[in-house]
Write a protein that holds these residues in place. Sequence first.
Motif, PDB file in Angstrom:
ATOM      1  N   SER A 269       0.916  -1.154  -0.045  1.00  0.00           N
ATOM      2  CA  SER A 269      -0.117  -0.033   0.211  1.00  0.00           C
ATOM      3  C   SER A 269       0.896   1.091  -0.069  1.00  0.00           C
ATOM      4  CB  SER A 269      -0.848  -0.038   1.174  1.00  0.00           C
ATOM      5  OG  SER A 269      -0.220  -0.040   2.584  1.00  0.00           O
ATOM      6  N   VAL A 270       0.310   2.315  -0.414  1.00  0.00           N
ATOM      7  CA  VAL A 270       1.092   3.591  -0.622  1.00  0.00           C
ATOM      8  C   VAL A 270       1.349   4.215   1.089  1.00  0.00           C
ATOM      9  CG1 VAL A 270      -1.329   5.086  -0.419  1.00  0.00           C
ATOM     10  CG2 VAL A 270       0.940   5.950  -1.507  1.00  0.00           C
ATOM     11  N   GLY A 271       2.544   4.841   1.020  1.00  0.00           N
ATOM     12  CA  GLY A 271       3.019   5.290   2.250  1.00  0.00           C
ATOM     13  C   GLY A 271       3.710   6.588   2.145  1.00  0.00           C
ATOM     14  N   GLY A 272       4.107   7.373   3.353  1.00  0.00           N
ATOM     15  CA  GLY A 272       4.829   8.433   3.257  1.00  0.00           C
ATOM     16  C   GLY A 272       3.997   9.599   2.772  1.00  0.00           C
ATOM     17  N   SER A 273       4.616  10.533   2.156  1.00  0.00           N
ATOM     18  CA  SER A 273       4.068  11.565   1.538  1.00  0.00           C
ATOM     19  C   SER A 273       3.190  11.528   0.567  1.00  0.00           C
ATOM     20  CB  SER A 273       5.098  12.593   1.355  1.00  0.00           C
ATOM     21  OG  SER A 273       5.951  12.333   0.356  1.00  0.00           O
ATOM     22  N   MET A 274       3.056  10.322  -0.054  1.00  0.00           N
ATOM     23  CA  MET A 274       2.454   9.894  -1.189  1.00  0.00           C
ATOM     24  C   MET A 274       1.130   9.533  -0.951  1.00  0.00           C
ATOM     25  SD  MET A 274       2.763   9.806  -4.665  1.00  0.00           S
ATOM     26  CE  MET A 274       1.829   9.140  -6.019  1.00  0.00           C
ATOM     27  N   VAL A 275       0.738   9.363   0.465  1.00  0.00           N
ATOM     28  CA  VAL A 275      -0.683   8.880   0.764  1.00  0.00           C
ATOM     29  C   VAL A 275      -1.543  10.130   0.321  1.00  0.00           C
ATOM     30  CG1 VAL A 275      -1.970   8.627   2.936  1.00  0.00           C
ATOM     31  CG2 VAL A 275       0.228   7.506   2.633  1.00  0.00           C
ATOM     32  N   GLU A 276      -1.153  11.203   0.629  1.00  0.00           N
ATOM     33  CA  GLU A 276      -2.060  12.440   0.397  1.00  0.00           C
ATOM     34  C   GLU A 276      -2.183  12.565  -1.190  1.00  0.00           C
ATOM     35  OE1 GLU A 276      -4.096  14.627   2.015  1.00  0.00           O
ATOM     36  OE2 GLU A 276      -3.772  13.659   3.931  1.00  0.00           O
ATOM     37  N   VAL A 277      -0.919  12.348  -1.761  1.00  0.00           N
ATOM     38  CA  VAL A 277      -1.064  12.671  -3.218  1.00  0.00           C
ATOM     39  C   VAL A 277      -1.876  11.592  -3.827  1.00  0.00           C
ATOM     40  CG1 VAL A 277       0.287  12.402  -5.379  1.00  0.00           C
ATOM     41  CG2 VAL A 277       1.381  13.397  -3.176  1.00  0.00           C
ATOM     42  N   GLN A 278      -2.020  10.343  -3.419  1.00  0.00           N
ATOM     43  CA  GLN A 278      -2.852   9.341  -3.921  1.00  0.00           C
ATOM     44  C   GLN A 278      -4.005   9.472  -3.811  1.00  0.00           C
ATOM     45  OE1 GLN A 278      -4.511   6.547  -2.202  1.00  0.00           O
ATOM     46  NE2 GLN A 278      -5.461   6.220  -4.044  1.00  0.00           N
ATOM     47  N   LYS A 279      -4.465   9.912  -2.570  1.00  0.00           N
ATOM     48  CA  LYS A 279      -6.098  10.211  -2.339  1.00  0.00           C
ATOM     49  C   LYS A 279      -6.491  11.385  -3.205  1.00  0.00           C
ATOM     50  CE  LYS A 279      -5.986   9.613   2.699  1.00  0.00           C
ATOM     51  NZ  LYS A 279      -6.251  10.213   4.030  1.00  0.00           N
ATOM     52  N   ASN A 280      -5.636  12.423  -3.664  1.00  0.00           N
ATOM     53  CA  ASN A 280      -6.142  13.456  -4.391  1.00  0.00           C
ATOM     54  C   ASN A 280      -6.074  12.834  -5.959  1.00  0.00           C
ATOM     55  OD1 ASN A 280      -5.869  15.762  -2.630  1.00  0.00           O
ATOM     56  ND2 ASN A 280      -3.586  15.864  -3.017  1.00  0.00           N
ATOM     57  N   MET A 281      -5.344  12.104  -6.368  1.00  0.00           N
ATOM     58  CA  MET A 281      -5.308  11.470  -7.552  1.00  0.00           C
ATOM     59  C   MET A 281      -6.525  10.594  -7.967  1.00  0.00           C
ATOM     60  SD  MET A 281      -2.789  12.758  -9.473  1.00  0.00           S
ATOM     61  CE  MET A 281      -1.223  13.524  -9.176  1.00  0.00           C
ATOM     62  N   ALA A 282      -7.034  10.090  -6.665  1.00  0.00           N
ATOM     63  CA  ALA A 282      -8.211   9.240  -6.794  1.00  0.00           C
ATOM     64  C   ALA A 282      -9.411  10.084  -7.350  1.00  0.00           C
ATOM     65  CB  ALA A 282      -8.318   8.498  -5.497  1.00  0.00           C
ATOM     66  N   LYS A 283      -9.249  11.335  -7.060  1.00  0.00           N
ATOM     67  CA  LYS A 283     -10.504  12.243  -7.271  1.00  0.00           C
ATOM     68  C   LYS A 283     -10.666  12.585  -8.752  1.00  0.00           C
ATOM     69  CE  LYS A 283     -10.415  13.555  -2.520  1.00  0.00           C
ATOM     70  NZ  LYS A 283     -10.092  14.884  -1.575  1.00  0.00           N
ATOM     71  N   LEU A 284      -9.512  12.294  -9.232  1.00  0.00           N
ATOM     72  CA  LEU A 284      -9.459  12.703 -11.003  1.00  0.00           C
ATOM     73  C   LEU A 284     -10.482  11.773 -11.799  1.00  0.00           C
ATOM     74  CD1 LEU A 284      -5.652  13.392 -11.330  1.00  0.00           C
ATOM     75  CD2 LEU A 284      -7.707  15.002 -10.558  1.00  0.00           C
ATOM     76  N   PRO A 285     -10.923  11.972 -12.781  1.00  0.00           N
ATOM     77  CA  PRO A 285     -11.459  11.154 -13.806  1.00  0.00           C
ATOM     78  C   PRO A 285     -10.555   9.977 -14.166  1.00  0.00           C
ATOM     79  CG  PRO A 285     -11.629  13.476 -14.524  1.00  0.00           C
ATOM     80  CD  PRO A 285     -10.640  13.431 -13.403  1.00  0.00           C
ATOM     81  N   ALA A 286     -10.978   8.818 -14.369  1.00  0.00           N
ATOM     82  CA  ALA A 286     -10.072   7.732 -14.556  1.00  0.00           C
ATOM     83  C   ALA A 286      -9.103   8.062 -15.954  1.00  0.00           C
ATOM     84  CB  ALA A 286     -11.146   6.573 -15.194  1.00  0.00           C
ATOM     85  N   ALA A 287      -9.889   8.834 -16.975  1.00  0.00           N
ATOM     86  CA  ALA A 287      -9.017   9.091 -18.026  1.00  0.00           C
ATOM     87  C   ALA A 287      -7.865   9.915 -17.752  1.00  0.00           C
ATOM     88  CB  ALA A 287      -9.768   9.811 -19.062  1.00  0.00           C
ATOM     89  N   ASP A 288      -7.802  10.915 -16.597  1.00  0.00           N
ATOM     90  CA  ASP A 288      -6.722  11.422 -16.435  1.00  0.00           C
ATOM     91  C   ASP A 288      -5.638  10.413 -15.667  1.00  0.00           C
ATOM     92  OD1 ASP A 288      -7.624  13.816 -17.482  1.00  0.00           O
ATOM     93  OD2 ASP A 288      -8.213  14.916 -15.357  1.00  0.00           O
ATOM     94  N   ARG A 289      -5.924   9.660 -14.883  1.00  0.00           N
ATOM     95  CA  ARG A 289      -5.034   8.650 -14.184  1.00  0.00           C
ATOM     96  C   ARG A 289      -4.168   7.989 -15.270  1.00  0.00           C
ATOM     97  NH1 ARG A 289      -9.217   8.563 -10.441  1.00  0.00           N
ATOM     98  NH2 ARG A 289     -10.230   6.697 -11.381  1.00  0.00           N
ATOM     99  N   GLU A 290      -5.207   7.280 -16.482  1.00  0.00           N
ATOM    100  CA  GLU A 290      -4.787   6.857 -17.545  1.00  0.00           C
ATOM    101  C   GLU A 290      -3.612   7.595 -18.135  1.00  0.00           C
ATOM    102  OE1 GLU A 290      -8.181   5.607 -19.430  1.00  0.00           O
ATOM    103  OE2 GLU A 290      -8.830   4.179 -17.936  1.00  0.00           O
ATOM    104  N   ALA A 291      -3.981   8.898 -18.325  1.00  0.00           N
ATOM    105  CA  ALA A 291      -2.891   9.776 -19.315  1.00  0.00           C
ATOM    106  C   ALA A 291      -1.897   9.800 -18.635  1.00  0.00           C
ATOM    107  CB  ALA A 291      -3.757  11.032 -19.578  1.00  0.00           C
ATOM    108  N   ILE A 292      -1.782  10.002 -17.207  1.00  0.00           N
ATOM    109  CA  ILE A 292      -0.509   9.990 -16.485  1.00  0.00           C
ATOM    110  C   ILE A 292       0.204   8.985 -16.415  1.00  0.00           C
ATOM    111  CG2 ILE A 292       0.212  10.052 -13.950  1.00  0.00           C
ATOM    112  CD1 ILE A 292      -2.136  11.935 -13.127  1.00  0.00           C
ATOM    113  N   ALA A 293      -0.394   7.824 -16.474  1.00  0.00           N
ATOM    114  CA  ALA A 293       0.358   6.418 -16.537  1.00  0.00           C
ATOM    115  C   ALA A 293       0.791   6.236 -18.054  1.00  0.00           C
ATOM    116  CB  ALA A 293      -0.545   5.185 -16.485  1.00  0.00           C
ATOM    117  N   ALA A 294       0.059   6.829 -19.017  1.00  0.00           N
ATOM    118  CA  ALA A 294       0.921   6.704 -20.270  1.00  0.00           C
ATOM    119  C   ALA A 294       1.947   7.520 -20.498  1.00  0.00           C
ATOM    120  CB  ALA A 294      -0.245   7.167 -21.389  1.00  0.00           C
ATOM    121  N   TYR A 295       2.003   8.707 -19.729  1.00  0.00           N
ATOM    122  CA  TYR A 295       3.173   9.614 -19.725  1.00  0.00           C
ATOM    123  C   TYR A 295       4.214   9.008 -19.030  1.00  0.00           C
ATOM    124  CZ  TYR A 295       6.091  13.592 -18.709  1.00  0.00           C
ATOM    125  OH  TYR A 295       7.209  14.521 -18.298  1.00  0.00           O
TER     126      TYR A 295
END
Length: 302
Positions: A269-295
């Motif tokens: 599971s996610v840890g450290g300072s990335m916890v808050e980052v992941q919580k924020n990213m989870a609120k984005l549309p799925a297409a945006d998370r997929e775009a980040i992954a592609a990049y």
Amino acid sequence: MRLKRALAAILVLGTAAAGAFVYGTAPAPLPAATWQGLGEPDLANGEQVFSAGGCVSCHAAPGAPDDQKRVLAGGRALKSPFGTFHVPNISPDAEAGIGGWTLAEFGNAMTRGVGRRGEHLYPSFPYASYARMTPKDVNDLFGYLKTLPASTHVAPGHDLPFPFNVRLALGGWKLLYLNDAPRVELADADGTLARGRYLVEGPGHCGECHTPRDFLGGLKVDQWLAGGPNPEGEGRIPNITPGERGLGGWSEGDIASYLETGFTPEFDSVGGSMVEVQKNMAKLPAADREAIAAYLKAIPAR
């Protein structure tokens, strides 16, 4: 006599050079027209920009419970090799926050590092990344921030030793590091990849933690997202390029899933300072998370 003339010439040249430096590195806001004609902000998009930028992670009061996370009272202390920076209040309070600011003042702080009084801002505020944001997204974000609860808390000033407390030098820093050019060249940066680049290099400001810095605190762009020492001094931030030392074993689907769920392909599971980052990213549309992954799979491995 010759010595006096030589000294006088050196003094004149030194004064001229100093004047040229001050003039050439003065705070440079964007043209006023940049912030005109943008219309009413799209608050739904503003909320997405807010999540992508992780505003809560820094600007919520330290230790704030979840139901108080959107009270952006500031006050968090960011330790660095240059001293301790204190995150300001950006709630819509007219006195302690940004409630009395104009869009142009907010936009120039975000993208040019220019404060409301025309002063250079310190790059502990990641405007070197936000410089890539569109005026529309800045307008939408500003509109959304105005809908959040106000706070009268006044954050303390920065605690910086000499010479880092001299803002004049920040003009030279900007000359070296502030631009809106792409961080890496990609053969095909249209569509999904373009969106991923925008989110990672702009509002997401991922490189601010995941890229090592030089002795002046500027990002080593030739090691883009290769990881490095934690800017706040504890531990290391991981390499997230697609090489063996980074995310080489992760698929695009693995990365997108991690940003949504907080679980790695190995079910860690996610840890450290990335916890808050992941919580924020989870609120984005799925297409945006997929775009980040592609990049992240398209950039050079480091």
